[in-house]
Scaffold this motif. Structure first.
Motif, PDB file in Angstrom:
ATOM      1  N   TYR A  91       0.829  -1.204   0.000  1.00  0.00           N
ATOM      2  CA  TYR A  91       0.000   0.000   0.000  1.00  0.00           C
ATOM      3  C   TYR A  91       0.866   1.257   0.000  1.00  0.00           C
ATOM      4  O   TYR A  91       0.542   2.247  -0.656  1.00  0.00           O
ATOM      5  CB  TYR A  91      -0.931   0.014   1.218  1.00  0.00           C
ATOM      6  N   VAL A 140     -13.756  -3.459  -7.875  1.00  0.00           N
ATOM      7  CA  VAL A 140     -12.337  -3.141  -7.729  1.00  0.00           C
ATOM      8  C   VAL A 140     -11.662  -3.032  -9.088  1.00  0.00           C
ATOM      9  O   VAL A 140     -10.716  -2.258  -9.261  1.00  0.00           O
ATOM     10  CB  VAL A 140     -11.623  -4.204  -6.851  1.00  0.00           C
ATOM     11  N   GLU A 144      -9.444   0.042 -10.318  1.00  0.00           N
ATOM     12  CA  GLU A 144      -8.081  -0.106 -10.834  1.00  0.00           C
ATOM     13  C   GLU A 144      -7.952   0.535 -12.216  1.00  0.00           C
ATOM     14  O   GLU A 144      -6.931   1.139 -12.533  1.00  0.00           O
ATOM     15  CB  GLU A 144      -7.705  -1.584 -10.912  1.00  0.00           C
ATOM     16  N   ASN A 167      -1.273  -3.293  -7.862  1.00  0.00           N
ATOM     17  CA  ASN A 167      -2.711  -3.461  -7.685  1.00  0.00           C
ATOM     18  C   ASN A 167      -3.135  -4.920  -7.827  1.00  0.00           C
ATOM     19  O   ASN A 167      -4.057  -5.371  -7.147  1.00  0.00           O
ATOM     20  CB  ASN A 167      -3.473  -2.590  -8.689  1.00  0.00           C
ATOM     21  N   ARG A 171      -5.233  -6.929  -4.932  1.00  0.00           N
ATOM     22  CA  ARG A 171      -6.623  -6.974  -5.400  1.00  0.00           C
ATOM     23  C   ARG A 171      -7.492  -7.876  -4.539  1.00  0.00           C
ATOM     24  O   ARG A 171      -8.634  -7.541  -4.224  1.00  0.00           O
ATOM     25  CB  ARG A 171      -6.663  -7.454  -6.854  1.00  0.00           C
ATOM     26  N   ARG A 174      -8.360  -5.732  -1.570  1.00  0.00           N
ATOM     27  CA  ARG A 174      -9.034  -4.474  -1.900  1.00  0.00           C
ATOM     28  C   ARG A 174     -10.456  -4.679  -2.415  1.00  0.00           C
ATOM     29  O   ARG A 174     -11.315  -3.814  -2.245  1.00  0.00           O
ATOM     30  CB  ARG A 174      -8.236  -3.704  -2.964  1.00  0.00           C
ATOM     31  N   ASP A 177     -13.386  -3.844  -0.298  1.00  0.00           N
ATOM     32  CA  ASP A 177     -13.711  -2.458   0.043  1.00  0.00           C
ATOM     33  C   ASP A 177     -15.009  -2.011  -0.626  1.00  0.00           C
ATOM     34  O   ASP A 177     -15.575  -0.984  -0.266  1.00  0.00           O
ATOM     35  CB  ASP A 177     -12.590  -1.515  -0.427  1.00  0.00           C
ATOM     36  N   VAL A 221      -5.906   2.644   6.105  1.00  0.00           N
ATOM     37  CA  VAL A 221      -5.907   1.653   5.034  1.00  0.00           C
ATOM     38  C   VAL A 221      -5.717   0.261   5.614  1.00  0.00           C
ATOM     39  O   VAL A 221      -6.392  -0.696   5.213  1.00  0.00           O
ATOM     40  CB  VAL A 221      -4.781   1.959   4.020  1.00  0.00           C
ATOM     41  N   ALA A 225      -8.097  -2.997   5.481  1.00  0.00           N
ATOM     42  CA  ALA A 225      -7.575  -4.254   4.954  1.00  0.00           C
ATOM     43  C   ALA A 225      -7.792  -5.391   5.946  1.00  0.00           C
ATOM     44  O   ALA A 225      -8.154  -6.503   5.563  1.00  0.00           O
ATOM     45  CB  ALA A 225      -6.088  -4.113   4.643  1.00  0.00           C
ATOM     46  N   SER A 228     -11.282  -6.402   5.779  1.00  0.00           N
ATOM     47  CA  SER A 228     -11.534  -7.135   4.540  1.00  0.00           C
ATOM     48  C   SER A 228     -11.054  -8.564   4.660  1.00  0.00           C
ATOM     49  O   SER A 228     -11.731  -9.499   4.242  1.00  0.00           O
ATOM     50  CB  SER A 228     -10.820  -6.439   3.371  1.00  0.00           C
TER      51      SER A 228
END
Length: 236
Positions: A91, A140, A144, A167, A171, A174, A177, A221, A225, A228
């Motif tokens: 990140y 996502v 991206e 990314n 992924r 992310r 999110d 962040v 994460a 997630s």
């Protein structure tokens, strides 16, 4: 494995490429969090599941490997989930790469963003604002795409390539999110703000907006994460 593979019986008769069929279904399952990171993805198991030979499964897994969605393991393949330490580092690298695209234009007035590319992207996100999609982990990929276009418009292809690679590695985390409506609408609004500022050549403001968007605080962040990854574990 909880797979929504209705209609896979007789898949060998599908006129489309078997590799593409298997790839698309597996990709959708991964992006929607229906395959646990602990799930073993092997050619025999997937071949039986899709009622196909190992060859299209092998080719589909190879594409998913290139996408950064799966990784090789001792037993076959598994969904990629970086450790929290790796995620923190990735990140931090992502933020650096994101900001550099605009920062280089601030430092060098000769660097000009591709306005046609950005206008086309703004039109796409304006349409999404008018008709927001339902929350879905696969959003996502749209996100991206925005960041890839923004970076590419600054003219440094190597910078964009590095961002794409980062990314892909994050992924799998992310994508979680984007399972809430507020997250989708906020992302759309922020993307439009950034595009408008860059097109107006208000680059310092654009840099600030982008920095806020990708996460001014790395701890925030990491908190997202962690949540997630917890959802991923529960889904598994």
């Amino acid at each position: 494995m909880t797979m929504s593979t209705g209609g896979t019986t007789g898949l060998s008769e599908d006129p489309r490429s078997l590799r593409d069929v298997v790839y698309q279904q597996l990709r959708d399952e991964i992006l929607n969090g229906r395959i646990s990171p602990r799930e073993r993805l092997t050619e025999p198991k997937l071949g039986k599941l899709f009622d196909v030979s190992r060859t299209p499964v092998r080719e589909a897994l190879s594409r998913l490997l290139s996408d950064g969605l799966v990784e090789r393991t001792d037993f076959g393949y598994a969904v990629v989930v970086p450790s929290l330490e790796d995620l923190r580092n990735l990140y931090e690298l992502r933020i650096t790469l994101e900001l550099r695209g605009i920062a280089r234009a601030i430092e060098n007035p000769q660097v000009r963003h591709d306005e046609e590319l950005l206008r086309t992207e703004r039109e796409k996100w304006a349409e999404l604002r008018d008709a927001p999609p339902d929350p879905d982990a696969s959003f996502v990929l749209f996100d991206e795409g925005f960041h890839q276009v923004l970076s590419r418009s600054s003219g440094n292809t190597q910078l964009t390539g590095a961002l794409v690679t980062v990314n892909q590695k994050i992924r799998a985390v992310r994508m979680h999110d984007f399972v809430e409506t507020d997250r989708i609408t906020a992302t759309i609004d922020e993307h439009l703000e950034i595009l408008t500022l860059v097109l107006a050549r208000e680059l310092p403001s654009a840099l600030t907006a982008l920095h806020k968007h990708v996460g001014e605080s790395l701890e925030v962040v990491m908190q997202r994460a962690t949540q997630s990854m917890t959802r991923m574990a529960l889904a598994g």
